[in-house]
Each structure stands twice: as C-alpha cells, then as structure tokens.
Write an enzyme that holds these catalytic residues in place. Structure first.
Site, PDB file in Angstrom:
ATOM      1  N   ARG A   1     -16.818   5.806  12.947  1.00  0.00           N
ATOM      2  CA  ARG A   1     -17.222   4.382  12.542  1.00  0.00           C
ATOM      3  C   ARG A   1     -18.579   3.963  13.037  1.00  0.00           C
ATOM      4  NH1 ARG A   1     -13.459   2.551   8.986  1.00  0.00           N
ATOM      5  NH2 ARG A   1     -11.499   3.087   9.254  1.00  0.00           N
TER       6      ARG A   1
ATOM      7  N   LYS B   1      -7.831  -7.927 -10.343  1.00  0.00           N
ATOM      8  CA  LYS B   1      -7.643  -7.577  -8.726  1.00  0.00           C
ATOM      9  C   LYS B   1      -7.723  -6.155  -8.636  1.00  0.00           C
ATOM     10  CE  LYS B   1      -6.305  -7.427  -4.734  1.00  0.00           C
ATOM     11  NZ  LYS B   1      -5.388  -7.791  -4.010  1.00  0.00           N
TER      12      LYS B   1
ATOM     13  N   CYS C   1      -4.632  -1.139  -0.010  1.00  0.00           N
ATOM     14  CA  CYS C   1      -5.021  -1.507  -1.516  1.00  0.00           C
ATOM     15  C   CYS C   1      -5.752  -0.345  -2.038  1.00  0.00           C
ATOM     16  CB  CYS C   1      -5.748  -2.789  -1.562  1.00  0.00           C
ATOM     17  SG  CYS C   1      -4.657  -4.167  -1.128  1.00  0.00           S
TER      18      CYS C   1
ATOM     19  N   VAL D   1       0.710  -9.889   3.113  1.00  0.00           N
ATOM     20  CA  VAL D   1       0.006 -10.875   1.998  1.00  0.00           C
ATOM     21  C   VAL D   1       1.028 -12.084   2.179  1.00  0.00           C
ATOM     22  CG1 VAL D   1      -0.047 -11.469  -0.358  1.00  0.00           C
ATOM     23  CG2 VAL D   1      -0.784  -8.939   0.673  1.00  0.00           C
TER      24      VAL D   1
ATOM     25  N   ARG E   1      -1.447   1.366   7.406  1.00  0.00           N
ATOM     26  CA  ARG E   1      -1.096   2.030   6.019  1.00  0.00           C
ATOM     27  C   ARG E   1      -2.396   2.764   5.669  1.00  0.00           C
ATOM     28  NH1 ARG E   1       1.621  -2.803   2.743  1.00  0.00           N
ATOM     29  NH2 ARG E   1       0.281  -3.874   4.198  1.00  0.00           N
TER      30      ARG E   1
ATOM     31  N   ARG F   1      12.067  -8.265  10.799  1.00  0.00           N
ATOM     32  CA  ARG F   1      10.695  -8.826  10.442  1.00  0.00           C
ATOM     33  C   ARG F   1      10.750 -10.523  10.484  1.00  0.00           C
ATOM     34  NH1 ARG F   1       6.957  -6.164   5.993  1.00  0.00           N
ATOM     35  NH2 ARG F   1       4.937  -6.103   7.256  1.00  0.00           N
TER      36      ARG F   1
ATOM     37  N   GLU G   1      -4.115 -11.751  -4.665  1.00  0.00           N
ATOM     38  CA  GLU G   1      -4.748 -12.034  -3.194  1.00  0.00           C
ATOM     39  C   GLU G   1      -5.684 -11.291  -2.960  1.00  0.00           C
ATOM     40  OE1 GLU G   1      -3.541 -14.818  -1.286  1.00  0.00           O
ATOM     41  OE2 GLU G   1      -5.548 -14.002  -0.870  1.00  0.00           O
TER      42      GLU G   1
ATOM     43  N   SER H   1     -18.319   5.766   6.788  1.00  0.00           N
ATOM     44  CA  SER H   1     -17.147   6.000   7.848  1.00  0.00           C
ATOM     45  C   SER H   1     -16.562   7.127   7.584  1.00  0.00           C
ATOM     46  CB  SER H   1     -16.082   4.652   7.653  1.00  0.00           C
ATOM     47  OG  SER H   1     -15.779   4.838   6.285  1.00  0.00           O
TER      48      SER H   1
HETATM   49  C1  UDX Z   1      -9.364  -4.976   0.438  1.00  0.00           C
HETATM   50  C2  UDX Z   1     -10.017  -5.848  -0.264  1.00  0.00           C
HETATM   51  O1  UDX Z   1     -11.186  -6.053   0.484  1.00  0.00           O
HETATM   52  C3  UDX Z   1      -9.239  -7.146  -0.494  1.00  0.00           C
HETATM   53  O2  UDX Z   1     -10.200  -8.198  -1.218  1.00  0.00           O
HETATM   54  C4  UDX Z   1      -8.169  -6.789  -1.124  1.00  0.00           C
HETATM   55  O3  UDX Z   1      -7.473  -7.932  -1.428  1.00  0.00           O
HETATM   56  C5  UDX Z   1      -7.087  -6.030  -0.339  1.00  0.00           C
HETATM   57  O4  UDX Z   1      -7.754  -4.593   0.061  1.00  0.00           O
HETATM   58  P1  UDX Z   1      -8.513  -4.573   3.243  1.00  0.00           P
HETATM   59  O5  UDX Z   1      -7.797  -3.291   2.722  1.00  0.00           O
HETATM   60  O6  UDX Z   1      -7.677  -5.505   3.976  1.00  0.00           O
HETATM   61  O7  UDX Z   1      -8.834  -5.309   2.012  1.00  0.00           O
HETATM   62  O8  UDX Z   1      -9.792  -4.404   3.900  1.00  0.00           O
HETATM   63  P2  UDX Z   1     -11.195  -3.761   3.665  1.00  0.00           P
HETATM   64  O9  UDX Z   1     -12.087  -4.581   4.544  1.00  0.00           O
HETATM   65  O10 UDX Z   1     -11.575  -4.064   2.260  1.00  0.00           O
HETATM   66  O11 UDX Z   1     -11.462  -2.445   4.095  1.00  0.00           O
HETATM   67  C6  UDX Z   1     -10.832  -1.532   3.482  1.00  0.00           C
HETATM   68  C7  UDX Z   1     -11.159  -0.025   4.233  1.00  0.00           C
HETATM   69  O12 UDX Z   1     -12.621   0.248   3.857  1.00  0.00           O
HETATM   70  C8  UDX Z   1     -11.092  -0.003   5.732  1.00  0.00           C
HETATM   71  O13 UDX Z   1     -10.481   1.065   6.069  1.00  0.00           O
HETATM   72  C9  UDX Z   1     -12.568  -0.077   6.268  1.00  0.00           C
HETATM   73  O14 UDX Z   1     -12.646   0.272   7.370  1.00  0.00           O
HETATM   74  C10 UDX Z   1     -13.160   0.692   4.986  1.00  0.00           C
HETATM   75  N1  UDX Z   1     -14.531   0.199   4.868  1.00  0.00           N
HETATM   76  C11 UDX Z   1     -14.962  -0.899   4.659  1.00  0.00           C
HETATM   77  C12 UDX Z   1     -15.639   0.966   4.960  1.00  0.00           C
HETATM   78  O15 UDX Z   1     -15.545   2.404   5.654  1.00  0.00           O
HETATM   79  N2  UDX Z   1     -16.782   0.868   4.996  1.00  0.00           N
HETATM   80  C13 UDX Z   1     -17.388  -0.397   4.532  1.00  0.00           C
HETATM   81  O16 UDX Z   1     -18.575  -0.805   4.274  1.00  0.00           O
HETATM   82  C14 UDX Z   1     -16.200  -1.394   4.230  1.00  0.00           C
HETATM   83  P1  ADP Z   2       2.183  -6.614   1.538  1.00  0.00           P
HETATM   84  O1  ADP Z   2       0.933  -5.856   2.272  1.00  0.00           O
HETATM   85  O2  ADP Z   2       1.639  -6.555   0.180  1.00  0.00           O
HETATM   86  O3  ADP Z   2       2.225  -8.027   2.096  1.00  0.00           O
HETATM   87  P2  ADP Z   2       4.379  -5.496   3.279  1.00  0.00           P
HETATM   88  O4  ADP Z   2       5.011  -4.231   3.035  1.00  0.00           O
HETATM   89  O5  ADP Z   2       3.588  -5.797   4.343  1.00  0.00           O
HETATM   90  O6  ADP Z   2       3.330  -5.565   1.884  1.00  0.00           O
HETATM   91  O7  ADP Z   2       5.309  -6.739   2.677  1.00  0.00           O
HETATM   92  C1  ADP Z   2       6.173  -6.941   1.622  1.00  0.00           C
HETATM   93  C2  ADP Z   2       7.633  -7.254   2.247  1.00  0.00           C
HETATM   94  O8  ADP Z   2       8.603  -7.595   1.073  1.00  0.00           O
HETATM   95  C3  ADP Z   2       8.505  -6.225   3.073  1.00  0.00           C
HETATM   96  O9  ADP Z   2       8.591  -6.999   4.303  1.00  0.00           O
HETATM   97  C4  ADP Z   2       9.704  -5.930   2.406  1.00  0.00           C
HETATM   98  O10 ADP Z   2      10.881  -6.093   3.275  1.00  0.00           O
HETATM   99  C5  ADP Z   2       9.785  -7.489   1.421  1.00  0.00           C
HETATM  100  N1  ADP Z   2      10.646  -7.009   0.209  1.00  0.00           N
HETATM  101  C6  ADP Z   2      10.571  -6.140  -0.626  1.00  0.00           C
HETATM  102  N2  ADP Z   2      11.558  -6.564  -1.659  1.00  0.00           N
HETATM  103  C7  ADP Z   2      12.171  -7.396  -1.453  1.00  0.00           C
HETATM  104  C8  ADP Z   2      13.322  -8.231  -1.914  1.00  0.00           C
HETATM  105  N3  ADP Z   2      13.898  -7.782  -3.156  1.00  0.00           N
HETATM  106  N4  ADP Z   2      13.624  -9.533  -1.300  1.00  0.00           N
HETATM  107  C9  ADP Z   2      13.095  -9.946  -0.170  1.00  0.00           C
HETATM  108  N5  ADP Z   2      12.076  -9.270   0.324  1.00  0.00           N
HETATM  109  C10 ADP Z   2      11.545  -8.018  -0.142  1.00  0.00           C
END
Ligand code: UDX
Ligand code: ADP
Length: 462
Positions: free
Chosen positions: A442, A220, A276, A13, A346, A39, A161, A269
């Site tokens: 898929r 959200k 999320c 994010v 994830r 990172r 987001e 799927s």
């Molecule tokens: C989601 C939300 O879309 C986004 O708005 C939010 O901020 C974060 O979570 P994301 O997890 O990145 O985004 O991907 P998304 O495209 O939503 O897909 C999520 C999962 O659902 C994936 O595993 C995808 O393959 C699956 N999916 C999606 C299906 O199986 N069928 C569909 O029709 C759409």
């Molecule tokens: P997201 O998908 O929400 O962006 P991520 O796990 O990819 O989640 O990213 C979150 C990041 O935040 C990780 O890289 C982690 O190391 C960092 N983080 C967590 N806690 C702290 C903190 N207190 N200070 C700085 N970075 C942090």
C-alpha cells in the site's frame, strides 16, 4: 410528506444510510429490517463496539437516534406494511451459478424482496432501489410488483448509493451529488419530489440530480467502472516503474497535478477490493456482451484482468524474493480488510494473496485491527474451498501485530491502516528471522527509514 420509511437490508449500505437519514429527519420514523437475526441483534446492542458495521462516526449517531426514530428489527412484514416508502438495500453479489456465472449480478435477493413487498402491501408505496443494480432492473421489479400485488400502486425510483466504506458518514452527510431516477410521468415525478424533500433536509437542492430510471441505474455502475479503471491504469504503470526505476508515487503526483486528470484514485496498490468495483465492472462487461458489444466488453474486462495480475504479481514477488521458496516460512500479513477504516473484507486482495502463498506452502499470520478470526477463515474457505480446520494448519490470526510478526521471514502490508505507520518497527525487526523482508502493498512506509532499520524493503511500483 413521508412519515414512515422501511429499509430492507441492514448491511454496509442500508445501516449507515438510514442512520444518517434518521439523524437528519427526526420527524420520520425509519425501520431497518433484515432476515439475519444476529445482525439485527448487533445493531440493537447497547455496546457501540458491537455494531456490525465498523465505520468512523457511525456508532455515535446510532446511539443518538436508535429508539427515537430509528429502529432495527427482524419483523419485515410489519415494517413493509406500515411504510409509505421502502428502500431495497439487499445484496446483489456476482452470480455463482448458471447463466452469467461469474459476471452477472445475482438478483435472487432483489426478486425475493420485491415479491415480499407485493404480497404484504395494502396501500400505495414508493419503492426505492438502493443496491447497485444492472440497468433495467427497475423494469423487473415493476413487473413483479404489478403482477403479484394486491392491486395497490407502486412507484419505483432508483437512488444509487455512492458512499465509500471507511468514509461513509462523511460521504452521506456531504455527498457530491444525490441521484434520483424515476418515471417521467406525473406520478413518477411526484415520487421523485417526495424523495427529494427527504434529502433536502440536509443537502442543497442543486446537488440532488433527477434523471430517468435507466440513466440512474447505469450511472452508478459506470462511475464505479471509471474509478476501477483509474486504479488498474496506475497499477499497470507500477509494473513498468519497477522495471525502469521510475517511482510510481512520483508518477501519480505528476499525472494527478494535471487538472484535467485530477489526483484522486491514482494510488498504486496490491489491487482494488471491496463489494462494488469488481462486481460492477463484471456486470458492465456482461451487459455489453448481452447486447453483442464484444469490443466494449473486452475493453472493460481488461480492468479486471489488470487487477488480478496485480495481486498475482505481488504474491509472485514475495516468492521470488524469498529465494524462490516460501515453503514452511512464516509470512506476517498486516491488514486483511479491503481498505482502512472498515471491517469489510469482501473481495479483499489479502485473501487472494494468501491463497497463492499458502498453495506454495507458506504459513501466514494475520493481524487486522477490525477483522475477526472467524471472518478470515470464512474468506479463505470462499477462495480455496477448504474447511477452517484445514486452513488453520497454515493460517493463524493474532490480536497483536508484534506477535503476528514474531519469527516471521517477511511482512506483507495488505491494508493501509494508519496504526501501521507508527508501530515500533525496530522492535518488530529485532524479533524477526534475518534477513527480514518487508513488502509494502500500500506504499505507506518510508523506504529509507525501513532500510536503515535493516529491512529488505520492497513496495509497489518502486
Ligand atoms: C466504491 C466507490 O468509491 C463508491 O462510490 C461506491 O458507492 C462503492 O464502491 P468502496 O468500495 O467502499 O467504494 O471503496 P473505495 O474507496 O472506492 O476503494 C475501493 C478499492 O480501491 C479499495 O480496495 C482501495 O484500497 C482501492 N484503491 C482506491 C486503490 O487501490 N487506489 C486508489 O487510489 C483508490
Ligand atoms: P451491502 O454492502 O449492499 O449493504 P450487505 O451484504 O452488507 O450488502 O447487506 C445486505 C443485507 O440484506 C444482508 O444483511 C442480508 O441479510 C439482507 N437481506 C437480503 N435479502 C433480504 C430480504 N429478502 N429481506 C430482508 N433482508 C434481506
């Protein structure tokens, strides 16, 4: 006008969001900080291939803005001290211990982050929640900031987001809407206006929605719950289709053509994954339970149960079709990421399907164009608790899809990568054990075409 921004958390994010913001606002200095040194080093790499988040178009923009007004650093203190606005983009995983285990969001990273901001800040700041948080988290953040700070004033905004991985850059450049929640006091409104002015650099003002903090937080969570619910609904029908010779793709098209329903998020799927959906729905269930709304909690919990059932059903189908035993058989997994165009794994369905099949003593060979071998074993350790050494007895990771499929009994498609549509399937079939099975989780391949090549082909909902 804000001139200096700090973003805490350089993940999926924080990284892409700040990159696009820096690109669109050249006069604002943005520093993205993270505790994870590796990172940050990767974000600072001169080779675009090493950028830690794979996202189409991202590396290009990083190269254009990094060192100009975009910086990646591990010096959290200096960045907080200098910033007028701080984005909190740290992870909020599902809690794995204690009260609310397996459901509530783990807020330890958020709390740590808030305490750090409070300890360091010597001037007034606007703090923006970017991570998906349970409703009323802002209250906890406010309490920490006000009670542990140095007497400076904080305004707290919620600005969730909505980007989806794989399309993050486009989602950030052209969002359907930007949501900004804040207190409805004069100071709160002023803070909302500061953040609005930043987004207005590239987003029409009518698409920037203002709400109170609690609506923003809850919007959200529930937007994700609604999307997850649609996938679980169509997946529930995929099971019925397989019993009735109805075709789930045709059903999706028919349902999706109803303009009141719409065509998006209706692709059946092997199940949804990602950071999320599961987390947010579980969190919603937890929140409902904690307010005593048992029926509401149960309603949303069913979305998760359906998703677990779909992964289990896919794995069971493989076992049953392979004459009720996969012991010692090689099954090739094409794809490991939770969806195409991302290296994020994830909650990927692939690891759960692999877990079920390896418990039935199958050998799994994995190919994914963007996921590393290390990541596959980290995921497996997370799901089955085994060491890499133990997992390597049954799972191997290949850099080449043809090698992964060689001498396999079956192929399972777990991610819809475009490149899988154009593989030399004849060559793959020639090098497999016969009969060669294919399970398309898929629905990306053409059944007729695959059957003509000799595959015993099964796909979701058909
Ligand atoms: C989601 C939300 O879309 C986004 O708005 C939010 O901020 C974060 O979570 P994301 O997890 O990145 O985004 O991907 P998304 O495209 O939503 O897909 C999520 C999962 O659902 C994936 O595993 C995808 O393959 C699956 N999916 C999606 C299906 O199986 N069928 C569909 O029709 C759409
Ligand atoms: P997201 O998908 O929400 O962006 P991520 O796990 O990819 O989640 O990213 C979150 C990041 O935040 C990780 O890289 C982690 O190391 C960092 N983080 C967590 N806690 C702290 C903190 N207190 N200070 C700085 N970075 C942090």
């Amino acid at each position: 006008m804000i001139k200096n921004i700090c973003c805490i958390g350089a993940g999926y994010v924080g990284g892409p969001t700040m990159t696009v913001m820096a690109y669109k606002c050249p006069e604002i200095k943005i520093t993205v900080v993270d505790l994870n040194k590796k990172r940050i080093e990767a974000w600072n790499s001169s080779n675009p291939k090493n950028i830690p988040v794979f996202e189409p178009g991202l590396a290009d923009i990083v190269m254009k803005t990094r060192g100009k007004n975009l910086f990646f650093s591990t010096d959290v203190e200096t960045a907080i001290d200098q910033a007028e606005m701080i984005f909190m983009s740290v992870n909020t995983p599902t809690k794995e211990y204690g009260k609310g285990k397996g459901m509530a969001a783990d807020l330890k990273y958020i709390e740590l982050c808030a305490r750090q901001i409070a300890a360091i800040s010597k001037s007034d700041k606007i703090v923006v929640e970017k991570s998906t948080l349970p409703v009323r988290t802002a209250e906890a953040i406010r309490s920490i900031l006000d009670n542990t700070g140095n007497g400076v004033k904080f305004q707290i905004l919620s600005n969730p987001e909505f980007l989806a991985e794989g399309t993050a850059i486009n989602d950030l450049l052209n969002p359907d809407r930007v949501l900004i929640g804040g207190l409805q006091t004069p100071e709160g409104k002023a803070a909302i206006e500061e953040l609005t002015a930043i987004y207005a650099h590239w987003i029409p003002r009518e698409r920037i929605l203002h709400t109170n903090v609690w609506s923003s937080e809850l919007s959200k969570l529930t937007a994700n719950a609604f999307l997850a619910q649609r996938i679980s609904s169509i997946n529930s029908l995929s099971a019925l289709c397989e019993k009735t010779e109805a075709d789930v793709t045709e059903i999706s098209k028919a349902i999706g053509s109803d303009s009141r329903i719409g065509s998006k998020f209706l692709t059946a799927s092997v199940g949804f994954g990602g950071s999320c959906f599961q987390k947010d729905v579980l969190n919603l269930v937890y929140i409902c339970k904690s307010f005593g709304l048992e029926e509401v909690a149960e309603y949303w919990d069913q979305v998760i149960k359906m998703n677990d059932y779909q992964k289990q059903r896919f794995a069971d189908n493989i076992i049953t079709t392979l004459y009720n035993t996969v012991s010692g058989k090689k099954i090739a997994f094409l794809g490991w990421a939770f969806k195409k165009d991302t290296n994020d794994t994830r909650e990927t369905p692939a690891m759960y399907v692999a877990d079920i099949l390896t418990k039935d003593l199958a050998n799994i060979s994995v190919y994914d164009p963007k996921v590393s071998e290390t990541q596959v074993f980290t995921d497996m350790a997370h799901v089955n608790g085994r060491t890499d050494e133990e997992n390597k007895k049954q799972i191997s990771v290949y850099n080449d899809p043809y090698e992964a499929c060689k001498n396999a009994h079956a192929i399972a498609i777990l991610t819809e990568w475009d490149m899988f549509k154009t593989l030399d399937w004849k060559k793959i079939h020639d090098n497999m054990l016969k009969p060669a099975f294919m399970f398309d989780g898929r629905n990306i391949l053409d059944k007729k075409q695959m059957e003509n090549l000799g595959f015993k082909f099964k796909s979701i909902g058909k």
